[in-house]
Design a protein around this motif. Structure first.
Motif, PDB file in Angstrom:
ATOM      1  N   PHE A  10       0.747  -1.273  -0.185  1.00 40.52           N
ATOM      2  CA  PHE A  10      -0.139   0.242   0.067  1.00 40.52           C
ATOM      3  C   PHE A  10       0.645   1.632   0.170  1.00 40.52           C
ATOM      4  CE2 PHE A  10      -1.911   3.333   2.968  1.00 40.52           C
ATOM      5  CZ  PHE A  10      -2.954   4.106   1.635  1.00 40.52           C
ATOM      6  N   THR A  11       1.988   1.501   1.267  1.00 40.30           N
ATOM      7  CA  THR A  11       2.988   2.749   0.675  1.00 40.30           C
ATOM      8  C   THR A  11       3.382   3.034  -1.096  1.00 40.30           C
ATOM      9  OG1 THR A  11       3.440   1.616   2.849  1.00 40.30           O
ATOM     10  CG2 THR A  11       4.649   3.522   2.141  1.00 40.30           C
ATOM     11  N   ILE A  35      -7.042   7.093   0.177  1.00 44.30           N
ATOM     12  CA  ILE A  35      -7.069   6.812   1.888  1.00 44.30           C
ATOM     13  C   ILE A  35      -8.488   8.137   1.706  1.00 44.30           C
ATOM     14  CG2 ILE A  35      -4.202   7.615   1.661  1.00 44.30           C
ATOM     15  CD1 ILE A  35      -4.897  10.277   1.220  1.00 44.30           C
ATOM     16  N   GLU A  41      -6.783   2.525   2.301  1.00 41.80           N
ATOM     17  CA  GLU A  41      -6.513   2.331   3.654  1.00 41.80           C
ATOM     18  C   GLU A  41      -7.860   1.845   4.504  1.00 41.80           C
ATOM     19  OE1 GLU A  41      -4.401   6.424   4.989  1.00 41.80           O
ATOM     20  OE2 GLU A  41      -5.744   5.832   6.222  1.00 41.80           O
ATOM     21  N   LYS A  67       0.580   5.069   6.895  1.00 42.02           N
ATOM     22  CA  LYS A  67      -0.938   6.351   6.591  1.00 42.02           C
ATOM     23  C   LYS A  67      -0.267   7.164   6.456  1.00 42.02           C
ATOM     24  CE  LYS A  67      -4.310   5.848   9.538  1.00 42.02           C
ATOM     25  NZ  LYS A  67      -4.559   5.811  11.550  1.00 42.02           N
ATOM     26  N   ALA A  70       1.414   7.206   2.903  1.00 42.25           N
ATOM     27  CA  ALA A  70       0.185   7.684   2.180  1.00 42.25           C
ATOM     28  C   ALA A  70      -0.315   9.374   2.182  1.00 42.25           C
ATOM     29  CB  ALA A  70      -0.551   7.127   1.988  1.00 42.25           C
TER      30      ALA A  70
END
Ligand code: PHE
Length: 345
Positions: A10-11, A35, A41, A67, A70
């Motif tokens: 995801f990052t 996001i 997320e 988190k 992002a």
């Protein structure tokens, strides 16, 4: 652990996709997907919440780092795009897109001003129904059955007039609100009505079958014609916004007033060749007839009052120098835009 891999992926995806966003729309699409409130997320957060407690200690920092990464990638992309926008040269010579804001119809504008002027003199604003009974439009106003105002020529009847007081019609004047109001009011009182009225008339430059009237009426003690004239002058000065208004009263007949008058006005500074420099009939008025008060349950020995009624369109025509009433009730926006309030470019 699968979730750790997902978070790392995801990052990486956030960093790559935010960096690649080429314009604000693309940036927004990536923000929503990754996001946004239903984005990737949020799915990861659910997976994190569902993880076994013993894994959470290790997963927590990874999740927070993902988190933050992002968010940082999003902020960086936003800053990059807005800096790019500022670099764009602006061509000040480009034509501006025309804004067509609506404007207030000249009749509505005057109607609002009438209410304001009378409210400032302590009048209450009222209205009544467009479909009225013979009772209020005629009978209680002392208009006898053989009076020409009741004619088929003048009135849109919804029932046959032979039904008498209960026959329905489209109100021919706002005076109907006088007779409707009296039984419900305790003197002293003052009311103003602005509303639509209907007459079965051929349409020409000065007549329409649907138009608007202002009706004012006041019941109190020791009321005289001088109060009436003063009120009319105050109204005309406020609405016509001129200092050259000359007013003249002529005796006239309306069954619901005694004495009754017709009020004419002329504008002393108007072009002498124009119709506004000559006397123009503007309104009817008078002292409320004792029989009208009696029919409304008010003792004419104890109370007096005055009433007046005028056509709003005529007032607007004088105010704007319009020669033809059809300009106002027609739908030609070219004329209405010229006279309305708040007209845009
Ligand atoms: N109702 C009358 C008309 O329509 C005007 C009027 C109102 C006259 C009040 C006198 C008093 O012509």
């Amino acid at each position: 652990m699968a979730l750790t891999d997902d978070l790392q992926q995801f990052t990486a995806e956030a960093e790559a996709r935010f960096a690649a966003a080429a314009d604000p729309a693309a940036l927004e699409a990536v923000r929503v997907a990754l996001i946004g409130s239903n984005g990737r997320e949020k799915e990861l957060a659910k997976a994190f919440a569902a993880a076994p407690p013993e894994d959470k200690r290790a997963l927590g920092p990874v999740f927070n780092a993902a988190k933050q990464a992002a968010k940082a990638a999003f902020e960086a992309a936003k800053a990059r795009l807005s800096a790019a926008a500022e670099d764009q040269p602006v061509d000040l010579s480009l034509p501006v897109a025309r804004q067509r804001a609506g404007s207030i119809h000249p009749v509505s504008q005057v109607a609002a001003e009438v209410e304001e002027v009378f409210a400032s003199m302590g009048y209450e604003v009222a209205d009544g129904p467009h479909v009225e009974l013979d009772e209020f439009n005629f009978t209680r106003l002392n208009i006898p059955a053989d009076h020409p105002a009741r004619d088929h020529q003048d009135t849109f009847w919804l029932d046959h007039p032979q039904h008498g007081r209960g026959a329905r019609l489209l109100r021919t004047h706002t005076s109907a609100v006088q007779s409707r109001s009296y039984p419900r009011l305790k003197p002293p009182f003052r009311r103003v009505v602005v509303g639509t009225v209907f007459r079965y008339e051929a349409v020409d430059a000065t007549h329409d079958n649907t138009f608007h009237q202002v009706e004012g009426f006041l019941v109190d003690q020791d009321i005289t014609v001088a109060h009436l004239v003063g009120t009319i002058r105050t109204m005309l000065t406020a609405l016509l916004k001129r200092d050259d208004i000359e007013v003249r009263l002529r005796p006239s007949f309306f069954p619901f007033v005694e004495p009754g008058f017709e009020v004419d006005v002329r504008l002393t500074k108007a072009d002498p060749a124009s119709r506004f420099a000559r006397w123009m009939e503007l309104l009817g008025c008078g002292m409320i007839h004792p029989q009208v008060l009696t029919a409304g349950g008010i003792d004419p020995e104890a109370w007096q009052g005055f009433a007046f009624g005028l056509g709003l369109e005529r007032l607007v025509m004088i105010r704007h120098g319009i020669a033809d009433i059809r300009v106002m009730n027609g739908a030609d926006l070219r004329s209405l835009r010229q006279f309305g309030a708040g007209t845009a470019l």
